[in-house]
Each structure stands twice: as structure tokens, then as C-alpha cells.
Motif scaffolding. Structure first.
Motif, mmCIF file in Angstrom:
data_model
loop_
_atom_site.group_PDB
_atom_site.id
_atom_site.type_symbol
_atom_site.label_atom_id
_atom_site.label_comp_id
_atom_site.label_asym_id
_atom_site.label_seq_id
_atom_site.Cartn_x
_atom_site.Cartn_y
_atom_site.Cartn_z
ATOM 1 N N PHE A 70 0.828 -1.207 0.000
ATOM 2 C CA PHE A 70 0.000 0.000 0.000
ATOM 3 C C PHE A 70 0.872 1.271 0.000
ATOM 4 O O PHE A 70 0.366 2.367 -0.196
ATOM 5 N N THR A 136 -4.300 4.641 -5.135
ATOM 6 C CA THR A 136 -5.400 3.757 -4.716
ATOM 7 C C THR A 136 -6.550 3.656 -5.708
ATOM 8 O O THR A 136 -7.170 2.602 -5.827
ATOM 9 N N GLU A 150 -6.162 8.312 -0.096
ATOM 10 C CA GLU A 150 -6.986 8.904 0.958
ATOM 11 C C GLU A 150 -6.227 9.768 1.958
ATOM 12 O O GLU A 150 -6.846 10.484 2.738
ATOM 13 N N ALA A 235 -9.960 7.083 13.784
ATOM 14 C CA ALA A 235 -10.714 6.320 12.789
ATOM 15 C C ALA A 235 -9.826 5.895 11.628
ATOM 16 O O ALA A 235 -8.982 6.671 11.173
ATOM 17 N N PHE A 306 -12.496 -3.040 5.045
ATOM 18 C CA PHE A 306 -11.940 -2.092 4.078
ATOM 19 C C PHE A 306 -13.065 -1.646 3.134
ATOM 20 O O PHE A 306 -13.272 -0.470 2.925
ATOM 21 N N GLU A 374 -12.597 -10.284 -2.055
ATOM 22 C CA GLU A 374 -12.235 -8.856 -1.948
ATOM 23 C C GLU A 374 -12.706 -8.131 -3.209
ATOM 24 O O GLU A 374 -13.160 -8.759 -4.150
HETATM 25 O O1 3ON Z 1 -7.150 8.627 10.478
HETATM 26 C C1 3ON Z 1 -6.697 8.118 9.257
HETATM 27 C C2 3ON Z 1 -5.917 6.827 9.467
HETATM 28 C C3 3ON Z 1 -5.192 6.364 8.281
HETATM 29 C C4 3ON Z 1 -4.666 4.971 8.370
HETATM 30 C C5 3ON Z 1 -5.826 9.089 8.546
HETATM 31 C C6 3ON Z 1 -5.388 8.626 7.183
HETATM 32 C C7 3ON Z 1 -6.518 8.843 6.209
HETATM 33 C C8 3ON Z 1 -4.195 9.469 6.775
HETATM 34 C C9 3ON Z 1 -4.965 7.186 7.173
HETATM 35 C C10 3ON Z 1 -4.356 6.691 5.931
HETATM 36 C C11 3ON Z 1 -4.840 5.680 5.230
HETATM 37 C C12 3ON Z 1 -4.283 5.233 3.954
HETATM 38 C C13 3ON Z 1 -3.258 6.050 3.281
HETATM 39 C C14 3ON Z 1 -4.773 4.101 3.419
HETATM 40 C C15 3ON Z 1 -4.368 3.531 2.147
HETATM 41 C C16 3ON Z 1 -4.871 2.345 1.747
HETATM 42 C C17 3ON Z 1 -4.464 1.687 0.525
HETATM 43 C C18 3ON Z 1 -3.434 2.301 -0.315
HETATM 44 C C19 3ON Z 1 -4.987 0.500 0.120
HETATM 45 C C20 3ON Z 1 -5.976 -0.340 0.753
HETATM 46 C C21 3ON Z 1 -6.277 -1.541 0.176
HETATM 47 C C22 3ON Z 1 -7.192 -2.514 0.756
HETATM 48 C C23 3ON Z 1 -7.297 -3.830 0.413
HETATM 49 C C24 3ON Z 1 -8.289 -4.696 1.105
HETATM 50 C C25 3ON Z 1 -6.451 -4.418 -0.587
HETATM 51 C C26 3ON Z 1 -6.372 -5.726 -0.834
HETATM 52 C C27 3ON Z 1 -5.375 -6.248 -1.742
HETATM 53 C C28 3ON Z 1 -5.216 -7.562 -2.036
HETATM 54 C C29 3ON Z 1 -6.093 -8.606 -1.499
HETATM 55 C C30 3ON Z 1 -4.079 -8.019 -2.910
HETATM 56 O O2 3ON Z 1 -4.127 -7.604 -4.217
#
Ligand code: 3ON
Ligand code: FE
Length: 492
Positions: A70, A136, A150, A235, A306, A374
Motif C-alpha cells: 500500500f 489507490t 486517501e 478512525a 476495508f 475482496e
Molecule cells: O485517520 C486516518 C488513518 C489512516 C490509516 C488518517 C489517514 C486517512 C491518513 C490514514 C491513511 C490511510 C491510507 C493512506 C490508506 C491507504 C490504503 C491503501 C493504499 C490500500 C488499501 C487496500 C485494501 C485492500 C483490502 C487491498 C487488498 C489487496 C489484495 C487482497 C491483494 O491484491
């Protein structure tokens, strides 16, 4: 009968080779533009439009690995369908951090899921700067192609060349310090916008308490409505759900300990602790601010979420929300390589249906599909509406946790599912459902997915028939695309 590793499947009996799966996380540095080669079947001529996809393209900076996929820099793939041919193009989002790190040849920024600057904790302590990696999702709305992450503002791209045009504040609606989630919904007919389509998104503003901001935009990115609501505690809310009258947020039961992050010992994401015994707070926010209705808080033990597949209103008291839930949050071990993950030691994502009663505030939950799933996807006209079919990426075997190798179509009416699998060498990405022109039924369309072929170490594009999940075409890329996240279809 020995109890030794009794629930572990021997390597040779697995429907995949872990070595092959791992190479799908090799970085891809090439950026090219070419026509895909047809491997089998035929691309329907009626399938006309463009699929944009985003995901981490670099899993290392000049040989220094990122700690978690990620955290990889966003790379956009564009698949254009015309007259039965598919043109492909890929390009990195030139974020400020990407440019700086490529020039420096080293990691200059810490990132959310544990990537640290080289040199140990002293080099990282009290550095709270984060790199907006734009990895993302990618959407096309109001004449703008936007790469989303995000934790920060959107990046605007040229839809023809995929050239990065820069940070975009959406006509000044977003401020310098704001962010924009990576999970907007397009509501096909918005009752609050003369039955015209609306793009609805949110932004989580972290702090000692959390502010949830929601935005509704018309087709020109004019802001129709903005709301801000404060909720107690920390959160981590990656996605939300909408219905004609509500925005629905599941606040996962997590706590954040900032100390190891501040001291440079761990990434922020590695300081998030999941409390599976605690309930999620479900925030149901009325979309119509003139309705006089107040925000409702419901509670349910829902694991970690998620992604939501869809939501709809049964009547004016009851809502359904369909979500992929994990019994445990896949916490990141700071000392290990994410490629060495023990799939069987982790809980699979599973499809649950939550029925929210706004009157009694009771939430009923039902496990709908125990198979590891997923990336849920629905017919674009069914967003926020009662619907029949949900498409998801799924594991080959029906139990346990494993890489995503197939596509599952769940039928809410018959409660049956269809599965197409590309095991043992294929590893799928998010499915996208594209309705056929003039289609009459909800599953009359195509399911598109990009597959990593682990035997060839190369990606392939696959088109399935929506009704049967029969494979109707497969096209070859010249190289592999690392496992991606989300994207969108534009029928032009
Ligand atoms: O309070 C917030 C807490 C937080 C963790 C502040 C925030 C918004 C800055 C923050 C940041 C979150 C971020 C940057 C999340 C990024 C998520 C991301 C890049 C990907 C999420 C993917 C989810 C899944 C379920 C992916 C699955 C993938 C596979 C099964 C393999 O291909
Ligand atoms: Fe997501």
C-alpha cells in the motif's frame, strides 16, 4: 493423526505457487503504449470505452524495498477498447515525492504502512511528512482524470497521455491540508440533484477525535452539499456506503498509539491496534440536511472492514449494507517482508450483510459468502439501490485465506454463486462490471479483470461474460503489472 500443522495445506497441493505469487509484487519501471495481443477468444465490438486502473507500480526505490504494497508509488494503466481491439498505456503519477525520490535514488519519505527512510529510527524520529503516493484509485469526473489516495489531495492527469498535471483542489473546494478518499460512489440518479448523476465522496480528518467530511458533486464537479461531523476517537475508514438518503460509515474498532511512530520506530499503520472484541461504530448520516433527521450511531461487531459492496434502503427504517469483513486486521509486522505472508495464518475477507434498523438501532448481521473475497463490484445503475448481483475477486478454494485467483458472482435472489478460476498461474485484480449497450437484465454485461500470469511473469487482460462468467477473451501485455487496487470504466 498428528496435530503438527494440521490445517496447513502442503505446498504441492495448493492451487498456486507462492513463488509465482510473490513475483507479482516485483516493481514495474517500464512505461509504454501499445496494442495488446489477442491470446484467445475475441473482444466484443460492442465493448467500447476505457478502463483506467491504479495501483502500486514501484515496490522499491532504487533497490530499497517499501515495507508494504500500500506504500508503493501509484502507476496508472489505461485500457482503451475500440472495434474489438485494446490499446494499453501505463504511466507513473509524477507526485512530488516520486520525482524527488527518483532523482535522489533513495527513500526520502516515511509512509503510512511502515516504509521508513534508511538509517534507522534516528533518521525517522519526529518526521511527520508523508508522501502522497496517489496509488489507490483513478476516476474520471467533471472532465478531470484524478488519481486518488486517501491521505492527501487528488492528482490530475491528462486522460490522453496520462501525464501528471499536478495536485487538484477541485475548483478550490478542497483546502491545502485536506484530503479526498479513494472510494467515491457515482449515484446514477440522485434524488437530491434532479435525478442527475452525482459523485459522492468523503475525507477523514484525523485528530484526537475524527471529523468525517462528505461531499456531493454534480457532473461538473460543482459542490452540491458538504457536511462535517465529528466522531469520538481515532478512525481508519477506507470506504463508505451510500443510499438515496444516507451516507453510512463503519468506524472500525482500532486504536492508534502515536509514540512508536513519533520516535521513528514504526510507521503510522504499524501503530494501529485492532480490537476484534469491540464493536464498530456505524454512523448513519442523513444526506438531506433539510430533513430534520439527526445522525444516528449504531453498533455491531463487524470485524475489520476495508470495502463495502453496496447498500440500499428496504423501507424508511431499514437499510442493508453488504461488506467484506475480516475477523482480524492484517497487522503489519515491521520486521518481515510482506511477500513472506503466511496466507493460512490470516483470516479471509468474507461477504456479510448488515441490516440496520434506524428505529430500534439494532444491527443484524449475516455471513453470506464464507469464501475468501475482496474488491466487490456492482452494476453502475444499482449503486445505492436494491440489487441482485455482486461480483468479487475470490480465492480458488472455497475455504481459508489464499491469493485472489478467480471471480465470484453472488446472486442475492437465489443465494447461489458462480466462480471462474484462473488457478494455478493466474492472480486476479478487482473486477469491473460493464453493462452491455441496451442491456435488459442486471448481469447482461462483461466482467473485466487484469490477471498476473505467474508462469509467464506477465500480465493478461481477461473479459468474462457477466451472465455465465465464461471467459470470452484474453489479451497479453508485454510485461507484468504489479497487483493493483481500484479503477473505473468510462464508456467513451
Ligand atoms: O485517520 C486516518 C488513518 C489512516 C490509516 C488518517 C489517514 C486517512 C491518513 C490514514 C491513511 C490511510 C491510507 C493512506 C490508506 C491507504 C490504503 C491503501 C493504499 C490500500 C488499501 C487496500 C485494501 C485492500 C483490502 C487491498 C487488498 C489487496 C489484495 C487482497 C491483494 O491484491
Ligand atoms: Fe479500497
Amino acid at each position: 493423526m498428528t496435530s503438527l500443522a494440521s490445517n496447513a495445506t502442503p505446498e504441492q497441493e495448493k492451487p498456486y505457487s507462492k513463488k509465482q505469487w510473490q513475483r507479482g509484487y516485483d516493481s514495474q519501471r517500464r512505461e509504454e503504449s501499445y496494442e495488446l495481443e489477442l491470446i484467445s477468444g475475441a473482444v466484443p465490438k460492442a465493448l467500447q470505452g476505457t478502463l483506467f486502473r491504479n495501483g502500486p507500480g514501484l515496490l522499491d526505490i532504487n533497490g530499497i524495498p517499501v515495507q508494504h504494497p500500500f506504500d508503493g508509488d501509484g502507476m496508472i494503466c489505461k485500457f482503451s477498447f475500440q472495434e474489438g481491439k485494446v490499446h494499453f498505456q501505463n504511466r507513473f503519477v509524477r507526485t512530488q515525492g516520486f520525482i524527488e525520490e527518483q532523482e535522489a535514488g533513495t527513500i526520502l519519505y516515511r509512509n503510512v504502512f511502515g516504509t521508513q527512510k534508511p538509517g534507522g529510527w534516528l533518521q525517522n524520529a519526529f518526521d511527520f511528512k508523508q508522501k502522497n503516493i496517489a496509488n489507490t484509485n483513478v476516476i474520471y469526473w467533471g472532465n478531470k482524470l484524478l488519481a486518488l489516495w486517501e491521505g492527501g489531495l487528488p492528482h490530475r492527469l491528462d486522460p490522453k497521455t496520462l501525464e501528471t498535471l499536478g495536485i487538484d483542489k477541485l475548483h478550490g473546494i478542497l483546502g491545502e491540508k485536506d484530503a479526498f478518499a479513494a472510494h467515491p460512489w457515482i449515484e446514477p440518479q440522485s434524488a437530491l440533484n434532479n435525478n442527475q448523476p452525482c459523485l459522492i465522496n468523503f475525507y477523514i480528518e484525523p485528530g484526537l477525535s475524527t471529523t468525517i467530511h462528505t461531499y456531493d458533486f454534480d457532473a461538473n464537479f460543482n459542490l452540491l452539499r458538504k457536511q462535517s461531523h465529528n466522531v469520538p476517537g481515532f478512525a481508519f475508514i477506507h470506504d463508505f456506503a451510500i443510499t438515496p438518503n444516507y451516507y453510512i460509515f463503519f468506524q472500525n474498532p482500532v486504536k492508534f498509539n502515536p509514540i512508536p511512530f513519533a520516535l521513528g520506530l514504526r510507521g503510522a499503520g504499524e501503530c494501529i491496534k485492532f480490537h476484534p472484541e469491540e464493536n464498530s461504530q456505524v454512523w448513519v448520516i442523513p444526506r438531506n440536511t433539510n430533513s430534520g433527521e439527526s445522525v444516528k450511531k449504531l453498533e455491531v461487531n463487524a470485524g475489520f472492514i476495508f470495502h463495502h459492496g453496496n447498500a440500499f434502503e428496504i423501507n424508511n427504517q431499514q437499510l442493508c449494507v453488504d461488506s467484506i469483513c475480516y475477523a482480524d486486521f492484517p497487522e503489519v509486522d515491521p520486521d518481515s517482508d510482506f511477500r513472506d505472508v503466511d496466507f493460512e495464518a490470516l483470516h479471509p475477507g468474507q461477504l456479510w450483510r448488515f441490516t440496520l434498523n434506524l428505529e430500534t438501532q439494532v444491527v443484524d448481521k449475516e455471513l453470506v459468502e464464507p469464501r475468501c473475497c475482496e474488491f466487490p463490484a456492482v452494476h453502475p445503475n444499482k449503486v445505492g439501490q436494491p440489487y441482485r448481483y455482486l461480483f468479487m475477486a475470490t480465492a480458488h478454494q472455497s475455504i481459508g485465506n489464499a491469493p485472489l485467483q478467480g471471480i465470484l458472482k453472488y446472486d442475492w435472489q437465489t443465494q447461489e454463486h458462480l466462480v471462474w478460476s484462473n488457478a494455478p498461474h493466474g492472480f486476479v485484480s478487482e473486477p469491473t462490471f460493464v453493462p452491455k449497450p441496451d442491456s435488459q437484465t442486471e448481469d447482461e454485461g462483461w466482467v473485466l479483470t487484469l490477471v498476473y500470469n505467474g508462469k509467464k511473469h506477465c500480465s493478461e487482460f481477461v473479459i468474462l461474460e457477466g451472465k455465465t462468467l465464461e471467459e470470452i477473451a484474453r489479451l497479453g501485455l508485454k510485461y507484468h503489472i504489479p497487483y493493483g487496487l481500484h479503477g473505473s470504466w468510462i464508456s467513451q
